[in-house]
Design a protein around this motif. Structure first.
Motif, PDB file in Angstrom:
ATOM      1  N   THR A 129      25.767 -22.198  -1.314  1.00 42.74           N
ATOM      2  CA  THR A 129      24.921 -21.037  -1.558  1.00 42.74           C
ATOM      3  C   THR A 129      25.754 -19.822  -1.947  1.00 42.74           C
ATOM      4  O   THR A 129      25.321 -18.979  -2.737  1.00 42.74           O
ATOM      5  CB  THR A 129      24.073 -20.722  -0.316  1.00 42.74           C
ATOM      6  N   GLY A 130      26.963 -19.747  -1.430  1.00 46.93           N
ATOM      7  CA  GLY A 130      27.865 -18.649  -1.782  1.00 46.93           C
ATOM      8  C   GLY A 130      28.192 -18.591  -3.265  1.00 46.93           C
ATOM      9  O   GLY A 130      28.569 -17.534  -3.778  1.00 46.93           O
ATOM     10  N   ARG A 131      28.026 -19.717  -3.954  1.00 49.93           N
ATOM     11  CA  ARG A 131      28.233 -19.750  -5.405  1.00 49.93           C
ATOM     12  C   ARG A 131      26.904 -19.859  -6.151  1.00 49.93           C
ATOM     13  O   ARG A 131      26.886 -20.129  -7.350  1.00 49.93           O
ATOM     14  CB  ARG A 131      29.128 -20.934  -5.794  1.00 49.93           C
ATOM     15  N   GLY A 132      25.802 -19.672  -5.424  1.00 48.52           N
ATOM     16  CA  GLY A 132      24.499 -19.730  -6.066  1.00 48.52           C
ATOM     17  C   GLY A 132      24.042 -21.136  -6.380  1.00 48.52           C
ATOM     18  O   GLY A 132      23.199 -21.342  -7.265  1.00 48.52           O
ATOM     19  N   LEU A 133      24.545 -22.129  -5.634  1.00 47.67           N
ATOM     20  CA  LEU A 133      24.232 -23.532  -5.871  1.00 47.67           C
ATOM     21  C   LEU A 133      23.395 -24.098  -4.727  1.00 47.67           C
ATOM     22  O   LEU A 133      23.490 -23.631  -3.591  1.00 47.67           O
ATOM     23  CB  LEU A 133      25.520 -24.347  -5.996  1.00 47.67           C
ATOM     24  N   ARG A 134      22.629 -25.129  -5.023  1.00 45.89           N
ATOM     25  CA  ARG A 134      21.896 -25.858  -3.992  1.00 45.89           C
ATOM     26  C   ARG A 134      22.516 -27.239  -3.802  1.00 45.89           C
ATOM     27  O   ARG A 134      23.038 -27.825  -4.745  1.00 45.89           O
ATOM     28  CB  ARG A 134      20.420 -26.024  -4.366  1.00 45.89           C
ATOM     29  N   ILE A 135      22.429 -27.756  -2.578  1.00 44.69           N
ATOM     30  CA  ILE A 135      22.877 -29.111  -2.274  1.00 44.69           C
ATOM     31  C   ILE A 135      21.945 -29.694  -1.217  1.00 44.69           C
ATOM     32  O   ILE A 135      21.583 -29.017  -0.258  1.00 44.69           O
ATOM     33  CB  ILE A 135      24.347 -29.139  -1.790  1.00 44.69           C
ATOM     34  N   LEU A 136      21.542 -30.931  -1.408  1.00 43.02           N
ATOM     35  CA  LEU A 136      20.715 -31.627  -0.430  1.00 43.02           C
ATOM     36  C   LEU A 136      20.812 -33.121  -0.692  1.00 43.02           C
ATOM     37  O   LEU A 136      21.454 -33.549  -1.656  1.00 43.02           O
ATOM     38  CB  LEU A 136      19.256 -31.174  -0.505  1.00 43.02           C
ATOM     39  N   SER A 137      20.192 -33.903   0.175  1.00 44.51           N
ATOM     40  CA  SER A 137      20.189 -35.352  -0.020  1.00 44.51           C
ATOM     41  C   SER A 137      18.797 -35.914   0.194  1.00 44.51           C
ATOM     42  O   SER A 137      17.957 -35.314   0.861  1.00 44.51           O
ATOM     43  CB  SER A 137      21.187 -36.039   0.918  1.00 44.51           C
ATOM     44  N   VAL A 138      18.589 -37.080  -0.378  1.00 44.90           N
ATOM     45  CA  VAL A 138      17.381 -37.873  -0.173  1.00 44.90           C
ATOM     46  C   VAL A 138      17.814 -39.208   0.417  1.00 44.90           C
ATOM     47  O   VAL A 138      18.777 -39.820  -0.052  1.00 44.90           O
ATOM     48  CB  VAL A 138      16.620 -38.085  -1.493  1.00 44.90           C
ATOM     49  N   SER A 139      17.125 -39.658   1.455  1.00 38.65           N
ATOM     50  CA  SER A 139      17.429 -40.935   2.104  1.00 38.65           C
ATOM     51  C   SER A 139      16.329 -41.944   1.800  1.00 38.65           C
ATOM     52  O   SER A 139      15.301 -41.969   2.482  1.00 38.65           O
ATOM     53  CB  SER A 139      17.574 -40.751   3.624  1.00 38.65           C
ATOM     54  N   PRO A 140      16.524 -42.789   0.788  1.00 35.10           N
ATOM     55  CA  PRO A 140      15.501 -43.795   0.487  1.00 35.10           C
ATOM     56  C   PRO A 140      15.485 -44.909   1.528  1.00 35.10           C
ATOM     57  O   PRO A 140      16.499 -45.218   2.164  1.00 35.10           O
ATOM     58  CB  PRO A 140      15.947 -44.360  -0.873  1.00 35.10           C
ATOM     59  N   GLY A 141      14.333 -45.510   1.677  1.00 37.77           N
ATOM     60  CA  GLY A 141      14.229 -46.746   2.431  1.00 37.77           C
ATOM     61  C   GLY A 141      14.440 -47.926   1.504  1.00 37.77           C
ATOM     62  O   GLY A 141      15.058 -47.797   0.442  1.00 37.77           O
ATOM     63  N   SER A 142      13.933 -49.090   1.886  1.00 36.94           N
ATOM     64  CA  SER A 142      14.087 -50.293   1.064  1.00 36.94           C
ATOM     65  C   SER A 142      13.373 -50.089  -0.266  1.00 36.94           C
ATOM     66  O   SER A 142      12.168 -49.844  -0.306  1.00 36.94           O
ATOM     67  CB  SER A 142      13.504 -51.500   1.793  1.00 36.94           C
ATOM     68  N   THR A 143      14.136 -50.197  -1.348  1.00 43.00           N
ATOM     69  CA  THR A 143      13.620 -49.871  -2.676  1.00 43.00           C
ATOM     70  C   THR A 143      13.746 -51.081  -3.591  1.00 43.00           C
ATOM     71  O   THR A 143      14.760 -51.783  -3.574  1.00 43.00           O
ATOM     72  CB  THR A 143      14.389 -48.671  -3.269  1.00 43.00           C
ATOM     73  N   ASP A 144      12.737 -51.286  -4.389  1.00 40.49           N
ATOM     74  CA  ASP A 144      12.674 -52.463  -5.252  1.00 40.49           C
ATOM     75  C   ASP A 144      13.546 -52.275  -6.493  1.00 40.49           C
ATOM     76  O   ASP A 144      13.061 -52.018  -7.595  1.00 40.49           O
ATOM     77  CB  ASP A 144      11.220 -52.735  -5.646  1.00 40.49           C
ATOM     78  N   THR A 145      14.846 -52.381  -6.272  1.00 42.32           N
ATOM     79  CA  THR A 145      15.832 -52.352  -7.344  1.00 42.32           C
ATOM     80  C   THR A 145      16.735 -53.569  -7.176  1.00 42.32           C
ATOM     81  O   THR A 145      16.663 -54.281  -6.169  1.00 42.32           O
ATOM     82  CB  THR A 145      16.692 -51.079  -7.281  1.00 42.32           C
ATOM     83  N   GLU A 146      17.604 -53.780  -8.140  1.00 43.28           N
ATOM     84  CA  GLU A 146      18.532 -54.905  -8.032  1.00 43.28           C
ATOM     85  C   GLU A 146      19.366 -54.810  -6.753  1.00 43.28           C
ATOM     86  O   GLU A 146      19.527 -55.792  -6.024  1.00 43.28           O
ATOM     87  CB  GLU A 146      19.453 -54.944  -9.254  1.00 43.28           C
ATOM     88  N   MET A 147      19.876 -53.624  -6.450  1.00 44.41           N
ATOM     89  CA  MET A 147      20.691 -53.453  -5.253  1.00 44.41           C
ATOM     90  C   MET A 147      19.850 -53.628  -3.996  1.00 44.41           C
ATOM     91  O   MET A 147      20.272 -54.252  -3.021  1.00 44.41           O
ATOM     92  CB  MET A 147      21.371 -52.077  -5.254  1.00 44.41           C
ATOM     93  N   GLY A 148      18.634 -53.086  -4.012  1.00 47.74           N
ATOM     94  CA  GLY A 148      17.763 -53.229  -2.857  1.00 47.74           C
ATOM     95  C   GLY A 148      17.440 -54.677  -2.552  1.00 47.74           C
ATOM     96  O   GLY A 148      17.415 -55.100  -1.387  1.00 47.74           O
TER      97      GLY A 148
END
Length: 278
Positions: free
Chosen positions: A193-212
């Motif tokens: 925030t001191g540089r005017g930036l945002r940072i956050l995360s999203v925690s997905p559950g089991s997702t229908d992708t190749e890796m999932g």
């Protein structure tokens, strides 16, 4: 001026789905270590009329990440980095998982912090797994060391995995590495925030992708049956949330993790409470 969004892991199911949404009003730069998959994703998105640039590279390589963000800034104004790149327990040993997920996030995050213009956002992908470990298992006192001495940080993370038998270490390494992603995305918010930036995360559950689906074969998919919404999440559902978090519509959103798991953690927590209550 052209607005530009970088998507790491852009050849993956979640990354490509996110690019298709963000690309409606941004130029998109896809970054992935898998060149063949990257070329295929580029072709699909280009066919959809999205302005897309593909850059091959490894998120753990500082020079490659620096070059990636230079490319993005040459195309226009960098508004966001959506960091979906990562590996799951079925994709390698504990060391590979820790390095890719934890050190990769650190590398991308610190370069973003160094060069991103005011108003830009970094959205990291953590995991439901980051919400499942007992606090006593997570070496949170080690996490700040990543910013000062990355090799020592990784060594201490490896040591933390030694509480598990060999066959269980990739799974523990995954949960610990994603716990670090979640920590980094909250603990560094004031600095960003001191540089005017945002940072956050999203925690997905089991997702229908190749890796999932790799983890489904390893048994992790069984948790879906315990969710409040008893099905797999889709890449598009995750992508909509990631795109929103990176957008100007979420300008007040920073320093937090959003759990998007179909209610798995909520269901498990409540069932455990009821079981303990007898």
């Amino acid at each position: 001026m052209t607005r530009v969004s970088v998507i790491t892991g852009g050849a993956g199911g979640m990354g490509q789905a996110t690019a298709a949404i963000v690309g409606r009003d941004h130029s998109v730069v896809l970054f992935d270590v898998r060149e063949d998959r990257l070329a295929a994703a580029h072709a699909v998105l280009d066919g959809q009329g999205i302005a897309v640039t593909a850059v091959a590279g490894d998120v753990t390589d500082p020079a490659a990440v620096a070059a990636l963000l230079r490319t993005a800034t040459e195309l226009g104004t960098l508004t966001s980095v959506i960091h979906t790149a990562g590996v799951s327990p079925s994709m390698g040993d504990a060391d590979y998982i820790l390095t890719t997920n934890a050190l990769g996030t650190l590398t991308v995050g610190e370069e973003f912090y160094r060069v991103a213009p005011e108003g830009a956002a970094l959205v990291n992908v953590a995991s439901m797994a980051a919400h499942m470990l007992p606090e006593s298992v997570v070496p949170i006192a080690t996490f700040p060391r990543a910013l000062e001495d990355a090799p020592t940080f990784l060594e201490q993370m490896r040591t933390a995995c030694e509480i598990a038998p060999d066959q269980a270490r990739p799974g523990l390494a995954y949960a610990l590495s994603k716990s670090f992603v979640r920590w980094y995305s909250t603990a560094q918010a004031e600095r960003f925030t001191g540089r005017g930036l945002r940072i956050l995360s999203v925690s997905p559950g089991s997702t229908d992708t190749e890796m999932g689906r790799l983890e489904e074969k390893a048994g992790a998919g069984a948790m879906v049956a315990d969710a409040a919404v008893p099905r797999w999440g889709t890449a598009e559902e995750m992508a909509e949330l990631l795109a929103f978090c990176a957008s100007g519509r979420a300008g007040y959103l920073t320093g937090t993790d959003i759990l998007n798991d179909g209610g798995v953690i909520a269901s498990m927590t409540e069932r455990a409470r009821r079981a303990a209550a007898g």
